[in-house]
Write a protein that holds these residues in place. Structure first.
Motif, PDB file in Angstrom:
ATOM      1  N   MET A 248      34.314-140.514  45.475  1.00  0.00           N
ATOM      2  CA  MET A 248      32.927-140.719  45.106  1.00  0.00           C
ATOM      3  C   MET A 248      32.503-142.171  45.302  1.00  0.00           C
ATOM      4  N   LYS A 249      33.378-143.117  44.911  1.00  0.00           N
ATOM      5  CA  LYS A 249      33.036-144.526  45.059  1.00  0.00           C
ATOM      6  C   LYS A 249      32.927-144.907  46.531  1.00  0.00           C
ATOM      7  N   GLY A 250      33.776-144.383  47.404  1.00  0.00           N
ATOM      8  CA  GLY A 250      33.742-144.702  48.832  1.00  0.00           C
ATOM      9  C   GLY A 250      32.469-144.193  49.474  1.00  0.00           C
ATOM     10  N   ALA A 251      31.989-143.028  49.053  1.00  0.00           N
ATOM     11  CA  ALA A 251      30.787-142.453  49.646  1.00  0.00           C
ATOM     12  C   ALA A 251      29.557-143.263  49.251  1.00  0.00           C
ATOM     13  N   SER A 252      29.489-143.697  48.009  1.00  0.00           N
ATOM     14  CA  SER A 252      28.310-144.478  47.590  1.00  0.00           C
ATOM     15  C   SER A 252      28.306-145.852  48.261  1.00  0.00           C
ATOM     16  N   GLY A 253      29.478-146.421  48.518  1.00  0.00           N
ATOM     17  CA  GLY A 253      29.561-147.710  49.216  1.00  0.00           C
ATOM     18  C   GLY A 253      29.072-147.587  50.655  1.00  0.00           C
ATOM     19  N   HIS A 254      29.459-146.506  51.315  1.00  0.00           N
ATOM     20  CA  HIS A 254      28.993-146.280  52.685  1.00  0.00           C
ATOM     21  C   HIS A 254      27.488-146.036  52.719  1.00  0.00           C
ATOM     22  N   LEU A 255      26.988-145.341  51.699  1.00  0.00           N
ATOM     23  CA  LEU A 255      25.552-145.055  51.637  1.00  0.00           C
ATOM     24  C   LEU A 255      24.755-146.353  51.432  1.00  0.00           C
ATOM     25  N   ILE A 256      25.235-147.225  50.557  1.00  0.00           N
ATOM     26  CA  ILE A 256      24.554-148.513  50.338  1.00  0.00           C
ATOM     27  C   ILE A 256      24.623-149.371  51.598  1.00  0.00           C
ATOM     28  N   TYR A 257      25.802-149.402  52.247  1.00  0.00           N
ATOM     29  CA  TYR A 257      25.962-150.168  53.480  1.00  0.00           C
ATOM     30  C   TYR A 257      25.040-149.638  54.582  1.00  0.00           C
ATOM     31  N   SER A 258      24.970-148.338  54.730  1.00  0.00           N
ATOM     32  CA  SER A 258      24.105-147.736  55.743  1.00  0.00           C
ATOM     33  C   SER A 258      22.637-148.048  55.461  1.00  0.00           C
ATOM     34  N   GLY A 259      22.263-147.983  54.188  1.00  0.00           N
ATOM     35  CA  GLY A 259      20.880-148.302  53.822  1.00  0.00           C
ATOM     36  C   GLY A 259      20.540-149.752  54.109  1.00  0.00           C
ATOM     37  N   MET A 260      21.465-150.653  53.790  1.00  0.00           N
ATOM     38  CA  MET A 260      21.232-152.069  54.055  1.00  0.00           C
ATOM     39  C   MET A 260      21.145-152.348  55.561  1.00  0.00           C
ATOM     40  N   MET A 261      21.993-151.711  56.342  1.00  0.00           N
ATOM     41  CA  MET A 261      21.949-151.899  57.792  1.00  0.00           C
ATOM     42  C   MET A 261      20.656-151.324  58.380  1.00  0.00           C
ATOM     43  N   GLY A 262      20.211-150.201  57.859  1.00  0.00           N
ATOM     44  CA  GLY A 262      18.940-149.621  58.315  1.00  0.00           C
ATOM     45  C   GLY A 262      17.772-150.556  58.015  1.00  0.00           C
ATOM     46  N   ILE A 263      17.743-151.119  56.812  1.00  0.00           N
ATOM     47  CA  ILE A 263      16.686-152.074  56.438  1.00  0.00           C
ATOM     48  C   ILE A 263      16.770-153.322  57.313  1.00  0.00           C
ATOM     49  N   PHE A 264      17.997-153.782  57.604  1.00  0.00           N
ATOM     50  CA  PHE A 264      18.183-154.950  58.469  1.00  0.00           C
ATOM     51  C   PHE A 264      17.625-154.687  59.872  1.00  0.00           C
ATOM     52  N   PHE A 265      17.960-153.551  60.458  1.00  0.00           N
ATOM     53  CA  PHE A 265      17.469-153.240  61.806  1.00  0.00           C
ATOM     54  C   PHE A 265      15.956-153.049  61.834  1.00  0.00           C
ATOM     55  N   LEU A 266      15.404-152.415  60.812  1.00  0.00           N
ATOM     56  CA  LEU A 266      13.944-152.278  60.749  1.00  0.00           C
ATOM     57  C   LEU A 266      13.277-153.653  60.616  1.00  0.00           C
ATOM     58  N   GLY A 267      13.883-154.538  59.832  1.00  0.00           N
ATOM     59  CA  GLY A 267      13.360-155.900  59.707  1.00  0.00           C
ATOM     60  C   GLY A 267      13.424-156.657  61.025  1.00  0.00           C
ATOM     61  N   MET A 268      14.508-156.467  61.783  1.00  0.00           N
ATOM     62  CA  MET A 268      14.621-157.115  63.090  1.00  0.00           C
ATOM     63  C   MET A 268      13.548-156.600  64.056  1.00  0.00           C
ATOM     64  N   ILE A 269      13.315-155.316  64.064  1.00  0.00           N
ATOM     65  CA  ILE A 269      12.281-154.739  64.934  1.00  0.00           C
ATOM     66  C   ILE A 269      10.912-155.256  64.531  1.00  0.00           C
ATOM     67  N   PHE A 270      10.624-155.292  63.234  1.00  0.00           N
ATOM     68  CA  PHE A 270       9.334-155.798  62.753  1.00  0.00           C
ATOM     69  C   PHE A 270       9.153-157.272  63.139  1.00  0.00           C
ATOM     70  N   SER A 271      10.230-158.073  62.984  1.00  0.00           N
ATOM     71  CA  SER A 271      10.154-159.490  63.336  1.00  0.00           C
ATOM     72  C   SER A 271       9.916-159.684  64.835  1.00  0.00           C
ATOM     73  N   ALA A 272      10.587-158.891  65.655  1.00  0.00           N
ATOM     74  CA  ALA A 272      10.407-159.002  67.103  1.00  0.00           C
ATOM     75  C   ALA A 272       8.980-158.622  67.501  1.00  0.00           C
ATOM     76  N   GLN A 273       8.441-157.569  66.907  1.00  0.00           N
ATOM     77  CA  GLN A 273       7.065-157.182  67.211  1.00  0.00           C
ATOM     78  C   GLN A 273       6.084-158.253  66.759  1.00  0.00           C
ATOM     79  N   THR A 274       6.317-158.830  65.603  1.00  0.00           N
ATOM     80  CA  THR A 274       5.437-159.891  65.101  1.00  0.00           C
ATOM     81  C   THR A 274       5.468-161.091  66.031  1.00  0.00           C
TER      82      THR A 274
END
Length: 109
Positions: free
Chosen positions: A1-27
């Protein structure tokens, strides 16, 4: 259970990071586009001011004032000083510059 929640948080953070990079590039892209359009607008205003100075037949070292700035005629070019911007130098349109043509004719004689 702990490993799955860690991967979920990591995936969410990476998704937010990539969306932020795309937004910054467009700006950044749209910011550069706006700067290009502003420079083109300033150049066109400077050309219009030079053409008005030619139409009014200003002579060498004479200054013509506009709301956007001033135009000073030198012998071979015009210096356009727009408000709060660096000066722009544009060549004289020889076929429209009557003073230049008259001087050229006198030099030939």
């Amino acid at each position: 259970m702990k490993g799955a929640s860690g991967h979920l948080i990591y995936s969410g953070m990476m998704g937010i990071f990539f969306l932020g990079m795309i937004f910054s590039a467009q700006t950044l892209y749209y910011h550069e586009q706006i700067l290009g359009y502003q420079n083109l607008k300033n150049y066109n205003i400077a050309r219009t001011m030079r053409n008005l100075a030619l139409a009014n037949r200003i002579s060498n070292n004479e200054v013509m004032w506009f709301n956007q700035g001033s135009v000073t005629k030198k012998s071979e070019y015009f210096v356009i000083k727009m408000n709060n911007r660096k000066p722009i130098e544009l060549k004289t349109l020889v076929k429209y510059d009557l003073e230049y043509q008259e001087q050229k004719l006198q030099d030939l004689k």
